[in-house]
Scaffold this motif. Sequence first.
Motif, PDB file in Angstrom:
ATOM      1  N   UNK A   1       0.831  -1.188   0.000  1.00 57.26           N
ATOM      2  CA  UNK A   1       0.000   0.000   0.000  1.00 57.26           C
ATOM      3  C   UNK A   1       0.875   1.250   0.000  1.00 57.26           C
ATOM      4  N   UNK A   2       0.454   2.232  -0.755  1.00 60.34           N
ATOM      5  CA  UNK A   2       1.195   3.486  -0.824  1.00 60.34           C
ATOM      6  C   UNK A   2       0.286   4.636  -0.423  1.00 60.34           C
ATOM      7  N   UNK A   3       0.781   5.502   0.435  1.00 57.57           N
ATOM      8  CA  UNK A   3       0.066   6.708   0.837  1.00 57.57           C
ATOM      9  C   UNK A   3       0.834   7.894   0.263  1.00 57.57           C
ATOM     10  N   UNK A   4       0.212   8.637  -0.642  1.00 54.97           N
ATOM     11  CA  UNK A   4       0.869   9.770  -1.264  1.00 54.97           C
ATOM     12  C   UNK A   4       0.756   9.712  -2.769  1.00 54.97           C
ATOM     13  N   UNK A  22       3.016  -0.493   4.375  1.00 54.36           N
ATOM     14  CA  UNK A  22       2.501   0.834   4.053  1.00 54.36           C
ATOM     15  C   UNK A  22       3.691   1.742   3.761  1.00 54.36           C
ATOM     16  N   UNK A  23       3.825   2.152   2.510  1.00 57.78           N
ATOM     17  CA  UNK A  23       4.846   3.130   2.142  1.00 57.78           C
ATOM     18  C   UNK A  23       4.214   4.509   2.348  1.00 57.78           C
ATOM     19  N   UNK A  24       4.578   5.169   3.443  1.00 56.54           N
ATOM     20  CA  UNK A  24       3.978   6.464   3.750  1.00 56.54           C
ATOM     21  C   UNK A  24       4.832   7.550   3.107  1.00 56.54           C
ATOM     22  N   UNK A  25       4.379   8.015   1.940  1.00 60.12           N
ATOM     23  CA  UNK A  25       5.134   8.996   1.158  1.00 60.12           C
ATOM     24  C   UNK A  25       4.314  10.258   0.957  1.00 60.12           C
ATOM     25  N   UNK A  26       3.547  10.606   1.969  1.00 60.03           N
ATOM     26  CA  UNK A  26       2.738  11.820   1.925  1.00 60.03           C
ATOM     27  C   UNK A  26       3.167  12.727   3.060  1.00 60.03           C
ATOM     28  N   UNK A  27       3.595  13.926   2.721  1.00 61.45           N
ATOM     29  CA  UNK A  27       4.041  14.843   3.762  1.00 61.45           C
ATOM     30  C   UNK A  27       4.039  16.272   3.272  1.00 61.45           C
TER      31      UNK A  27
END
Length: 230
Positions: A1-4, A22-27
């Motif tokens: 899953x990717x966020x961003x 979870x690849x959290x790439x939203x910032x």
Amino acid sequence: MIVGSGLLANAFSSFRFIDDMVIFASGVSNSTSTDRNQYDREVELLRKYINRQAKLIYFSTVSVFDPSLSNTEYIKHKRAIEDFIQTECRCYQIYRLPIVVGRSQNPNTLTNFLFQKIINRSDLLVYTGACRYLMDIDDVVEYLTPLIHNNQHDHTTMNIHLDNRLPVPVIIEVFEQVLQSQAVKKRIDAGSCYDVDARIFLNTILGTTTTDALEYLNHLLHKYYARTTA
């Protein structure tokens, strides 16, 4: 899953259908922002994923070691996020990245910012004491993918960079050569040239391989910016 949906999120698209990560790439995309609402939005979004059973991958920055930036909202936020993840997340990996270079519409990245200043011949403030590490987005994905899949790196925070630190004035000079255009520069005696201990990453991934900093920079700028001027 990717966020961003930005440069990092698109680059790690192969993880999109992996449910246990979870690849959290939203910032916050602008590191100079002082808008607390932007930082609060990232925190609230992160809360939705931090207690899942999936492994959380978070991208921080090696700039947390830059003494000239330590009191900025962006760096204080990054450190707080790191602490939050380390305390609350069941399984995580945090990667502190250098400046990532790739094809991006974000005007706030260092190289996009310099590119626009140089080709438009706009006034450019040059912090003569500043240094930066840069890394190709393709290299980020190549180097980090096996680390992410390796459970031995769970519950760790790793500094990521090549041995290619360069003074910002030198980066600008090479950019001018690549673009065949001179920037309108105003030099300021400010900025920090700081060290980041990335021995774990360098020994794990590169071994004895070294990086020619100027050659790497030339390759990066030609790859992503030279054709734009044609």
